[in-house]
Write a protein that holds these residues in place. Structure first.
Motif, PDB file in Angstrom:
ATOM      1  N   PHE A  13       0.995  -0.613  -0.038  1.00  0.00           N
ATOM      2  CA  PHE A  13      -0.230   0.154  -0.170  1.00  0.00           C
ATOM      3  C   PHE A  13       1.165   1.310  -0.360  1.00  0.00           C
ATOM      4  CE2 PHE A  13      -3.995  -2.004   2.381  1.00  0.00           C
ATOM      5  CZ  PHE A  13      -3.911  -2.775   1.057  1.00  0.00           C
ATOM      6  N   GLU A  14       2.032   1.349   0.566  1.00  0.00           N
ATOM      7  CA  GLU A  14       2.854   2.628   0.668  1.00  0.00           C
ATOM      8  C   GLU A  14       3.389   2.592  -0.815  1.00  0.00           C
ATOM      9  OE1 GLU A  14       6.024   1.237   3.592  1.00  0.00           O
ATOM     10  OE2 GLU A  14       4.844   1.020   5.741  1.00  0.00           O
ATOM     11  N   SER A  15       3.541   2.102  -1.606  1.00  0.00           N
ATOM     12  CA  SER A  15       3.969   2.186  -2.618  1.00  0.00           C
ATOM     13  C   SER A  15       2.526   2.115  -3.654  1.00  0.00           C
ATOM     14  CB  SER A  15       5.099   1.459  -3.317  1.00  0.00           C
ATOM     15  OG  SER A  15       4.746  -0.257  -3.438  1.00  0.00           O
ATOM     16  N   ASP A  16       1.609   2.357  -4.046  1.00  0.00           N
ATOM     17  CA  ASP A  16       0.909   1.681  -4.006  1.00  0.00           C
ATOM     18  C   ASP A  16       0.146   2.365  -5.542  1.00  0.00           C
ATOM     19  OD1 ASP A  16      -1.384   0.642  -5.156  1.00  0.00           O
ATOM     20  OD2 ASP A  16      -2.611   1.329  -3.728  1.00  0.00           O
ATOM     21  N   THR A  17       0.845   1.759  -7.124  1.00  0.00           N
ATOM     22  CA  THR A  17       0.626   2.694  -8.333  1.00  0.00           C
ATOM     23  C   THR A  17      -0.841   2.010  -8.685  1.00  0.00           C
ATOM     24  OG1 THR A  17       2.028   1.162  -9.397  1.00  0.00           O
ATOM     25  CG2 THR A  17       2.191   3.524  -7.725  1.00  0.00           C
ATOM     26  N   THR A  18      -1.792   0.905  -7.895  1.00  0.00           N
ATOM     27  CA  THR A  18      -2.542   0.511  -9.053  1.00  0.00           C
ATOM     28  C   THR A  18      -4.183   0.493  -8.230  1.00  0.00           C
ATOM     29  OG1 THR A  18      -2.297  -1.364  -7.645  1.00  0.00           O
ATOM     30  CG2 THR A  18      -0.908  -1.384 -10.180  1.00  0.00           C
ATOM     31  N   ASN A  19      -3.769   1.791  -7.388  1.00  0.00           N
ATOM     32  CA  ASN A  19      -5.625   1.042  -6.300  1.00  0.00           C
ATOM     33  C   ASN A  19      -5.538   0.352  -5.927  1.00  0.00           C
ATOM     34  OD1 ASN A  19      -5.925   3.541  -7.702  1.00  0.00           O
ATOM     35  ND2 ASN A  19      -6.315   3.205  -9.039  1.00  0.00           N
ATOM     36  N   LEU A  20      -4.550  -0.459  -6.014  1.00  0.00           N
ATOM     37  CA  LEU A  20      -4.327  -1.640  -4.390  1.00  0.00           C
ATOM     38  C   LEU A  20      -5.264  -1.448  -2.657  1.00  0.00           C
ATOM     39  CD1 LEU A  20      -4.010  -4.732  -3.863  1.00  0.00           C
ATOM     40  CD2 LEU A  20      -1.752  -4.644  -3.478  1.00  0.00           C
ATOM     41  N   GLN A  21      -4.821  -0.739  -2.620  1.00  0.00           N
ATOM     42  CA  GLN A  21      -5.516  -0.432  -1.017  1.00  0.00           C
ATOM     43  C   GLN A  21      -7.179  -0.346  -1.707  1.00  0.00           C
ATOM     44  OE1 GLN A  21      -3.990   2.399   0.879  1.00  0.00           O
ATOM     45  NE2 GLN A  21      -5.338   2.191   2.624  1.00  0.00           N
ATOM     46  N   GLU A  22      -7.470   0.479  -2.212  1.00  0.00           N
ATOM     47  CA  GLU A  22      -9.013   0.868  -2.699  1.00  0.00           C
ATOM     48  C   GLU A  22      -9.726  -0.374  -3.058  1.00  0.00           C
ATOM     49  OE1 GLU A  22     -11.426   3.131  -6.182  1.00  0.00           O
ATOM     50  OE2 GLU A  22      -9.730   3.290  -5.985  1.00  0.00           O
ATOM     51  N   LYS A  23      -9.030  -1.084  -3.684  1.00  0.00           N
ATOM     52  CA  LYS A  23      -9.931  -2.250  -4.293  1.00  0.00           C
ATOM     53  C   LYS A  23      -9.845  -2.916  -2.916  1.00  0.00           C
ATOM     54  CE  LYS A  23      -7.806  -2.119  -9.118  1.00  0.00           C
ATOM     55  NZ  LYS A  23      -7.020  -2.888 -10.050  1.00  0.00           N
ATOM     56  N   ARG A  24      -9.393  -3.488  -1.819  1.00  0.00           N
ATOM     57  CA  ARG A  24      -9.006  -3.683  -1.126  1.00  0.00           C
ATOM     58  C   ARG A  24      -9.677  -3.678  -0.066  1.00  0.00           C
ATOM     59  NH1 ARG A  24      -7.315  -7.246  -4.171  1.00  0.00           N
ATOM     60  NH2 ARG A  24      -5.051  -8.276  -3.816  1.00  0.00           N
ATOM     61  N   GLU A  25      -9.590  -2.356   0.072  1.00  0.00           N
ATOM     62  CA  GLU A  25     -10.996  -1.585   1.015  1.00  0.00           C
ATOM     63  C   GLU A  25     -12.420  -1.867   0.965  1.00  0.00           C
ATOM     64  OE1 GLU A  25      -9.500   2.200   1.373  1.00  0.00           O
ATOM     65  OE2 GLU A  25      -8.235   1.826   3.233  1.00  0.00           O
TER      66      GLU A  25
END
Length: 724
Positions: free
Chosen positions: A676-688
């Motif tokens: 998440f700290e170096s997220d460039t693919t909206n991974l955190q948004e998808k996971r949330e």
């Protein structure tokens, strides 16, 4: 069964046997001294019939005899495919066609396509006649004050006898299609008046005229851009597909253009809304939402939704796709990244809504395994969601579902996981080697699945790696859309008593394996052009206890109601499915552990019997079934509107289903926190977003309860064992 999973099944299971099958077919054809020069170079259709029928008779798992019975079935199915709503052919046409009812098998054996030619020529004539009919019908206003009905169950109606009856049939169908346009415009006018009290609303006459013109535009586009663009080759492909589908529902012909589309699917990217579609009768239905895709992200579409109309962002009126071929409908739904498309959707419960989706490039990589920590009180559990059993055949060691699940297990263990949920709901299947490897993550070693080919001894696929990634409590979640490879996984863990399966009464029930074969490989000196490819069933697979999942699926240890509990989905719904059967069980031993599965299952059943959320879900499922069974609709606007409003009001009763909230907390693994700290693919948004959905999931909540019961039983029994 979705296409991507189907592809993987075919590739995996045939990898060993492909060369043998090819050799058998080539030798068989060589013995016939067959080349395309046997016929006139332009007679591609007859050549195609010869190749397809021979491949099916030689290579299909359960080839059927080309006899009068086959001929009669093919006759009925083909006529239904090309005129499902009986708005082209007359009774006289049907009677004329009937003289071929028991002759088609003989024609196929002689590579004769007379039946196709007769029906095709008449179809072209009736299509031209229908253009004049619909234009005449739509030139006259519809009277929505008349009490009349339209029945969408076309099995109840017969072919018409004369042109007057044909015009009346078109009138009712077009009036039914226009009714929704009328309602849309009327609602828009009311909204405009509400926003601006000085606005002068259109009269009922003006609204009716505009609605009728919208239908005319839509059906003109349908004929001009779709029907008129169909070549004779397209129509003949439909006929060939009708022939091969008599063998089983997963055998189908890929015409040269269809084969190109198939190869595009294999490339790993889809540009559009990220939904897989199928056609049932006259309707285009959503069968899968691709994880991470625009439709999935929107949370506005669901499996089993029916798409009625498609409107581009620069258009005022949508195109009615009811009755379209699926390939034609997809042309309107797909589009460049960033563009908007508005779909008029009929929900499973009967309500109709407009949904706007922004198209995007759908990376199939979004279907990879993902994991989350599940916290309940002072305990930590893990959940791994696996949308399909994917694999990269060119790089199997680095990209396959089993390897990714193993990595997620290690990450969850590092975060203190005490029990694991493997979520296989909506998992359409995929790679069999990946299933075998994944099962090996939870058992020491042993058989995972049995495979049988016609005329060959059964093959037992085994896990030979004695290492175990997870030996703790395990729950597997399934539903009616869990198919093929996911059924193998659930069945193996159930047979070993290694996991408790929670979910639908039974899973999808696909126990067959297919191979895609390039038909051009069988023709020497082919000067007739590309023949396309054929996907056909070559094997069946079985549980290690000897039972098949074909038709029967996997029956959950703890059965819970779901949205599709009373709807016919799965293999049983298909035409011509292969039968259920059994073979001898494999040699295996159940899991040796301290887990008390029987007690945990009984406790779960007791809890669920008093669960108000599940009772509401079951009530909703019954109501949805009643809506599907209702096929007769009023063409009186007032009555139609009252029914729509009643459906929408009834649907509100089930809003509480999505309002449900568990007491579980979902968190990323330590590994993903770093990503998440170096997220460039909206991974955190998808996971949330995923965590938010999980927090409302009553099935996950019960899975955690079962894990707690298993953990408790494990601790008690282990202590007792040590004392003894």
């Amino acid at each position: 069964m979705n296409l991507k999973a189907f592809i993987q099944d075919m590739k995996d299971m045939m990898k060993k046997n492909y060369k043998v099958l090819l050799l058998v077919l080539l030798l068989a054809f060589a013995s016939c001294s067959f080349t395309s020069k046997t016929f006139d170079d332009t007679d591609k259709d007859k050549l195609l019939i010869q190749v397809v029928t021979y491949v099916l008779q030689s290579g299909h798992f359960d080839p059927i005899k080309l006899n009068d019975s086959f001929s009669e079935e093919l006759f009925s199915d083909y006529i239904e495919q090309i005129d499902p709503v009986k708005r082209y052919f007359y009774k006289s046409d049907f009677k004329e066609f009937e003289k071929y009812k028991t002759e088609i098998d003989d024609q196929l054996k002689a590579f004769d396509i007379t039946f196709f030619n007769v029906v095709h020529n008449r179809m072209m004539q009736r299509i031209e006649e229908s253009k004049a009919i619909y234009k005449e019908v739509l030139s006259t206003p519809f009277d929505y004050s008349i009490d009349e009905t339209f029945d969408t169950d076309y099995d109840k109606i017969d072919f018409v006898s004369n042109k007057a009856e044909m015009k009346e049939r078109w009138r009712k169908q077009l009036k039914f299609s226009t009714l929704s346009n009328y309602d849309d415009i009327y609602q828009q006018e009311q909204q405009a008046k509400k926003k601006n009290p000085s606005y002068t609303m259109k009269t009922a006459v003006e609204i009716e005229k505009e609605a009728r013109e919208a239908t005319l535009k839509s059906i003109n586009v349908y004929f001009n851009d779709n029907i008129d663009d169909l070549t004779r080759e397209d129509w003949f492909s439909t006929y060939v597909n009708a022939i091969v589908e008599e063998f089983d529902p997963h055998t189908y012909y890929l015409a040269p253009k269809g084969k190109e589309d198939f190869d595009t699917q294999m490339s790993g990217k889809l540009e559009g809304i990220g939904a897989r579609l199928t056609k049932r009768m006259d309707y285009i239905k959503i069968v899968e939402l691709i994880s991470g895709g625009p439709a999935w992200r929107s949370q506005l579409l669901e499996v089993e939704d029916v798409i009625l109309k498609v409107k581009q962002e620069d258009e005022e009126v949508g195109i009615d796709i009811v009755g379209m071929r699926i390939s034609d409908a997809v042309k309107y739904i797909k589009g460049p990244k960033g563009t908007k498309v508005t779909l008029t959707i009929k929900k499973v419960d009967g309500t109709i809504k407009d949904v706007t989706i922004v198209r995007d490039v759908v990376e199939l990589g979004e279907t990879y395994a993902k994991a989350s920590i599940v916290e309940k009180d002072d305990r930590k559990f893990g959940i791994i969601n696996l949308p399909r059993f994917y694999v990269d055949f060119e790089d199997y060691k680095n990209l396959n579902a089993a390897n990714d699940v193993r990595k997620e297990i290690e990450r969850l263990k590092a975060d203190g996981m005490e029990g694991l949920i493997l979520d296989l709901r909506n998992n359409g299947g995929g790679s069999l080697p990946a299933v075998v490897d994944m099962a090996g993550l939870f058992i020491k070693e042993g058989p995972v699945v049995q495979v049988r080919s016609t005329g060959a001894p059964k093959e037992v696929l085994r896990d030979r790696d004695e290492s175990i990634s997870w030996d703790g409590p395990l729950v597997i979640l399934v539903n009616e859309l869990s198919a093929s490879a996911s059924e193998i996984m659930a069945a193996a863990m159930q047979d070993y008593k290694r996991a408790i399966v929670i979910g639908s009464k039974q899973t999808y029930g696909k126990g067959t394996v297919q191979n895609v074969y390039n038909l051009n490989n069988l023709v020497r000196n082919n000067t007739s052009g590309d023949l396309g490819a054929l996907a056909f069933t070559t094997q069946k697979y079985y549980r290690i206890n000897g039972g098949s999942v074909q038709l029967e699926g996997v029956k959950s240890d703890v059965q819970v109601p779901g949205r599709f509990s009373f709807i016919e989905v799965g293999e049983k719904e298909k035409e011509n499915p292969l039968p259920y059967d059994e073979i001898d069980p494999a040699d295996y031993k159940t899991w040796d552990s301290y887990f008390d599965y029987d007690t945990a299952i009984n406790k779960s059943k007791e809890r669920l019997s008093n669960n108000s959320q599940l009772k509401l879900i079951e009530e909703n499922a019954k109501w949805v079934k009643s809506q599907i069974d209702e096929t007769e609709f009023s063409l009186n606007y007032e009555t139609y509107k009252k029914q729509l409003e009643a459906n929408e009001e009834e649907a509100k009763r089930f809003d509480a289903i999505s309002d449900y909230k568990t007491n579980l907390t979902f968190l990323p693994t330590g590994f993903e926190k770093q990503l998440f700290e170096s997220d460039t693919t909206n991974l955190q948004e998808k996971r949330e977003r995923w965590y938010q959905n999980l927090s409302k999931d009553v099935y996950v909540e019960e899975a955690v309860n079962v894990l707690e019961d298993l953990k408790m039983a494990y601790s008690i029994k282990k202590v007792a064992k040590v004392k003894d």
